[in-house]
Design an enzyme around this catalytic site. Sequence first.
Site, short mmCIF file in Angstrom:
data_model
loop_
_atom_site.label_atom_id
_atom_site.label_comp_id
_atom_site.label_asym_id
_atom_site.label_seq_id
_atom_site.Cartn_x
_atom_site.Cartn_y
_atom_site.Cartn_z
N ASP A 71 0.87 -1.19 0.00
CA ASP A 71 0.00 0.00 0.00
C ASP A 71 0.90 1.23 0.00
OD1 ASP A 71 -2.05 1.88 0.38
OD2 ASP A 71 -1.96 1.66 2.57
N GLY A 73 1.26 4.93 0.17
CA GLY A 73 0.56 6.14 0.57
C GLY A 73 1.45 7.35 0.46
N THR A 75 2.42 9.38 2.83
CA THR A 75 3.36 9.49 3.95
C THR A 75 4.06 8.18 4.23
OG1 THR A 75 1.98 11.21 4.97
CG2 THR A 75 3.60 10.13 6.38
N ASP A 174 -6.64 3.11 -2.38
CA ASP A 174 -6.64 2.67 -0.98
C ASP A 174 -8.04 2.71 -0.38
OD1 ASP A 174 -6.61 5.46 -1.20
OD2 ASP A 174 -5.53 5.74 0.67
N ARG A 175 -8.87 3.66 -0.82
CA ARG A 175 -10.22 3.78 -0.27
C ARG A 175 -11.08 2.59 -0.72
NH1 ARG A 175 -12.38 9.71 -1.54
NH2 ARG A 175 -13.94 9.10 0.03
N THR A 249 1.44 25.15 27.98
CA THR A 249 1.28 25.38 26.54
C THR A 249 1.28 24.06 25.78
OG1 THR A 249 2.35 27.55 26.71
CG2 THR A 249 2.26 26.54 24.53
#
Length: 321
Positions: A71, A73, A75, A174-175, A249
């Site tokens: 797969d 992608g 990233t 991928d979907r 913070t």
Amino acid sequence: MPFEREAAANSRPRPVLCALSYGATLGCPPVYAGSNDAPRRRWWLATTAFSCAAAAFAPRGWFCSMLLVIDVGNTNTTLGVYAGSNLVAHWRLTTERERTVDEYGILCRNLFTFSQLDPRDIEGIAIASVVPPLNFTFFRMAQTYFGREPFFVKPTENVGMPIRYDAPQDVGADRIVNAVAAYARYGGPCVVVDFGTATTFDAISEDGAYLGGVIAPGIVISAEALFQRAARLPRVSIAHPAQVVGRSTIGSIQSGLYFGYIGLVEGILQRMQSEMGNLQAVIATGGLSRLIGKGSPLITEIDENLTLEGLRLIYQRATQA
């Protein structure tokens, strides 16, 4: 070519890795030290010895078919190896568009070596990619380092699921892969939430058709936008804070990122459910699925390897058609 140099070795009798677990398919458990179940232990040893001996002289792939699924992608690139329907190994890599065929090939071969798998046992390769510039790289890598012609998933071909998108060719591979696996495992109607570079929500009908979905910015790129635009805010890791009200913070940023994103996910899911009716399942997948998925009661399943399973199913259907 690396695969060509090993062509002669392919024809030699050699053990097949998956035969080592053949005894387990007969209901035989591993031999634990101190076990008093002597007859069952002897049976397991006999079946394992038989399967290993037979594998040494059997043709490659006789005991089970090995499939490599990839797969690709934006990233991460996720790889998995199936022996039949069992996922025996999987890895997650950073997607690097500049990597060459040889770099990806050597990396894959090293992963196989680390997991004690033999690339020569791979009988097929299935790829879902949303990074077109890398398609040819992985195509050549499959040919060169595995000696196989890869199967690329195309939403308009051989997926075994009706696509009710206005422009089916525009849907990310991928979907569709996720939708196929989700319907096979959980039935419909259902929704898949994939936490990747973008977070996608994909709807599958009761009769197993892909309906469409929602695309939202991923939590990581949302955080990056915040850090780049606000000079005084430090970079923080994405984590589940112990409380919503931050006392620092860093704590405040983490709370805003995590609970703010949970709010986005739940808001979209509630609206999808109002359109689709009662859902059989809401499945979270992707790299951050476990972290985010546990934060919402609307997510009923967490399946990090859903995409790999979908690739296996689509490949199986396409090759048997």
